[in-house]
Design an enzyme around this catalytic site. Structure first.
Site, PDB file in Angstrom:
ATOM      1  N   PHE A  98      13.094 -11.678  14.271  1.00 40.10           N
ATOM      2  CA  PHE A  98      14.411 -11.695  14.896  1.00 40.10           C
ATOM      3  C   PHE A  98      15.369 -12.172  13.813  1.00 40.10           C
ATOM      4  CE2 PHE A  98      17.836 -13.486  17.473  1.00 40.10           C
ATOM      5  CZ  PHE A  98      18.054 -12.430  18.334  1.00 40.10           C
ATOM      6  N   ASP A 100       7.758 -19.557  14.893  1.00 38.16           N
ATOM      7  CA  ASP A 100       8.777 -19.339  15.921  1.00 38.16           C
ATOM      8  C   ASP A 100       8.056 -18.844  17.176  1.00 38.16           C
ATOM      9  OD1 ASP A 100      10.657 -18.147  17.646  1.00 38.16           O
ATOM     10  OD2 ASP A 100      12.008 -17.649  15.991  1.00 38.16           O
ATOM     11  N   TYR A 126      14.772 -20.338  27.275  1.00 38.77           N
ATOM     12  CA  TYR A 126      15.406 -19.497  28.308  1.00 38.77           C
ATOM     13  C   TYR A 126      14.667 -18.206  28.583  1.00 38.77           C
ATOM     14  CZ  TYR A 126      17.833 -18.013  23.992  1.00 38.77           C
ATOM     15  OH  TYR A 126      18.153 -17.631  22.715  1.00 38.77           O
ATOM     16  N   LYS A 127      13.550 -17.995  27.938  1.00 37.64           N
ATOM     17  CA  LYS A 127      12.765 -16.789  28.201  1.00 37.64           C
ATOM     18  C   LYS A 127      11.658 -17.155  29.197  1.00 37.64           C
ATOM     19  CE  LYS A 127      13.779 -15.166  23.508  1.00 37.64           C
ATOM     20  NZ  LYS A 127      14.776 -14.122  23.792  1.00 37.64           N
ATOM     21  N   ARG A 158      12.410  -2.121  26.166  1.00 35.40           N
ATOM     22  CA  ARG A 158      11.569  -3.308  26.147  1.00 35.40           C
ATOM     23  C   ARG A 158      11.345  -3.792  27.575  1.00 35.40           C
ATOM     24  NH1 ARG A 158      13.122  -8.751  22.849  1.00 35.40           N
ATOM     25  NH2 ARG A 158      14.506  -8.853  24.623  1.00 35.40           N
TER      26      ARG A 158
END
Lengths: 403, 403
Positions: free
Chosen positions: B135, B204, B229-230, B378
């Site tokens: 990312f 990560d 937050y995922k 996705r």
């Protein structure tokens, strides 16, 4: 109380009532939710809850997050919150739009500002002057920023800062209002002195923004940071802000080049290409609950001029000092806040023996200020929701504690 | 649909119903608030709203902030939230208590971790290897961390990372699961390889924590960061976390030494003396609304084993791929997510022409996934609240879009 004291108290209470009745900002108090029976003089540490915040936060949580889910990122108010809310804060600190961005903590923003300033400094400029009386995090972060940019952090008393600036000075970090004493520093004069020395001026506005006019653009400040949970009432730990003067934005080289500060964040390119404008100061995904709580909190400022706030703030602190002199036995407290208006922020700090116990007792009696080590009672005056009767009651209660 | 397709659809729907009926985690869905009629396959971008969060947030805003005001800092749950919530996350990533601290964004934590790792690296180690498929923010921040510590950031494909590690490697930054392809990288093996080369391993975990076992302690990871937050459902932009392995804590030299990471934050001393333990990773005042929303969100994990989540995740993605093969006309999509379980995260990424328009159409039909440039659909599978019937409906709807 003795009879003359009782008479003096009645007189001061009457004065307070008259001042409150004549106060053009008195009606703003209803924009806040405050508990009954409490005099809240710690809004310079955590501002009171603006009335519209609970409903707005509930909406963000239940509808925008719970129901709209990911769609709120693409179609809602979330993505542009940092710069949009920055533009709400801008007029309160005297900045034209496009120069303030909200997000991260004050410490993190200070790191961006100081590294950014160091990288803009000319060759041979090896020193970062740092207010030695500062709130400590500023000094810690300044030391790190200096270390990581090859500068030397040099502590300096603000009263000697102008004299200390010279050809080796890259930048100077100063507090607009000292957190402990409440002393207001000369932002226009010290910024001019920094520029005369060829250095950049970085200001910490935590204890001034929302309490008095700052005039960032008018005085040519280079970088500034501030928190939003004191006089701006954003809530506990609400995100801080970074000001980068427009003329520095193109050269601003952030040490935290997160994807939110990218010119095309969703292109997901491996190379960093910084966005134009204040957006370049963004880093990671903004903390939406706190951001939008802050945005709702700023509604409390609708139609309010900072100049009027400043006038009331000075009247409040003047009146509080007068009441303290009337109620507190001689010799028990000493004000460390300057008497001169030009040197006074929006708080009164009283030095006393056993300050921590005195403050505990005040709080138990419904007057909330705070204690700052080693010996300071701190009373913050937030003109949007504190009135003259509050000031009188606080001083009278302090007198009782000593009585 | 043609008759054989209808028959196949009925068969898959029946299979889905059976799998849901046998799913030991099926009951967890009621711990979340999800809109009716929506299949939510974007919990790997923004997790759903846990049922207890709105009430807790309302309490924090109205009572803890509004009524208790500053007293919540001294007597309430606020001050210790970063380390307390870190200890709630720790078991989900295989960490013993005292090594995880919550606060700031992933990008900011990555900066702390990478600079911390660089400063712990031995002499002559001049390179920071960085996952080239990462990312992007990780690459941007790694470049800044390298620049500010005198290292060179060297992009490397994760498949060649082990071979690239050598005596010049200070540290390597890798993603546990690739955000775009959903590929799961070999955390144990790559961490071993880093250590064999005398380098530190920084991971990560944004796309793995909460979806599969991580085993930070068991595999000897040095530093790790992740968002909340995922799969952890902390809410939009909720604070991220930093893991510093216990053996590195004493030597961890943060580039962001804010006052919250001080050994005695309220002593307000001018010199920085770092706190012991994970607390050293704290910087400024924590963002309380978001922090405590996250804390309440983590209640959704009570009694849940990550191993069971992983088993369901693999079953869900297997079943989804089977349904896609059944419903989507041949040649229209290609999975870029590895088929092998050992290499698959908790998402399925399908490459297709016109992916953005396809995803818009899916969302219009109530199946929410997301689009990643240039050509990826996705679909994230969050086993706490996504079931097999959801997977079947998503694939069937995708078939209709192509149909």
């Amino acid at each position: 109380m003795s009879e003359p004291t009782t008479r003096r108290a009645a007189e001061l209470a009457e004065r307070a009532a008259g001042l409150d009745a004549a106060d053009p900002l008195a009606g703003l108090r209803k924009r806040f939710t405050l508990p009954d029976g409490v005099v809240y003089l710690d809004g310079n540490s955590l501002g009171a809850l603006p009335a519209g915040v609970p409903e707005r936060v509930a909406e963000v949580v239940s509808r925008e997050w719970g129901t709209e889910l990911i769609r709120s990122w693409s179609s809602g108010t979330w993505w542009t919150a940092p710069e949009r809310i920055g533009d709400r804060i801008a007029p309160l600190v005297g900045a034209a739009p496009g120069q303030v961005v909200v997000g991260d903590s004050t410490s993190v923003n200070l790191f961006k500002a100081l590294v950014g300033a160091a990288r803009l400094a000319g060759p041979g400029r090896t020193e970062l002057l740092v207010d030695a009386s500062t709130f400590p995090t500023d000094g810690y972060i300044a030391a790190s920023a200096a270390r990581m940019t090859g500068l030397t952090a040099v502590p300096v008393d603000p009263s000697r800062a102008a004299a200390a600036m010279g050809e080796r000075t890259a930048a100077v970090l100063l507090n607009h209002v000292d957190y402990r004493s409440g002393r207001l520093h000369d932002l226009p004069g010290l910024t001019r002195a920094a520029h005369a020395a060829g250095a950049l001026a970085v200001w910490d506005l935590c204890h001034s923004a929302g309490a008095l006019p700052v005039g960032l653009d008018a005085h040519g400040v280079d970088f500034a940071v501030g928190c939003t949970y004191k006089y701006l009432n954003g809530g506990p730990g609400s995100p801080a802000y970074l000001y980068v003067a427009e003329r520095h934005q193109e050269g601003f080289d952030s040490p935290l080049p997160g994807w939110n500060g990218h010119a095309e964040p969703f292109a997901m390119t491996p190379e960093y290409a910084p966005a134009a404008g204040a957006v370049r100061g963004r880093v990671g995904t903004p903390d939406i609950l706190s951001m939008l709580a802050l945005e709702a909190a700023l509604d409390a400022w609708d139609g309010v001029e900072v100049e009027a706030v400043r006038a009331k703030s000075l009247a409040l602190t003047d009146f509080f000092l007068e009441c303290v002199a009337a109620y507190v036995p001689q010799g028990r407290v000493e004000s460390v806040t300057p008497a001169a208006h030009a040197e006074r922020g929006s708080q009164v700090s009283l030095r006393t023996e056993g300050a921590r116990a005195v403050m505990d007792e005040l709080i138990a009696r419904g007057v909330i200020g705070d204690f700052r080590a080693p010996d300071v009672l701190r009373f913050g005056f937030t003109p949007l929701y504190v009135g003259f009767a509050d000031a009188e009651r606080a001083a009278r209660t302090l007198g009782h504690v000593f009585g």
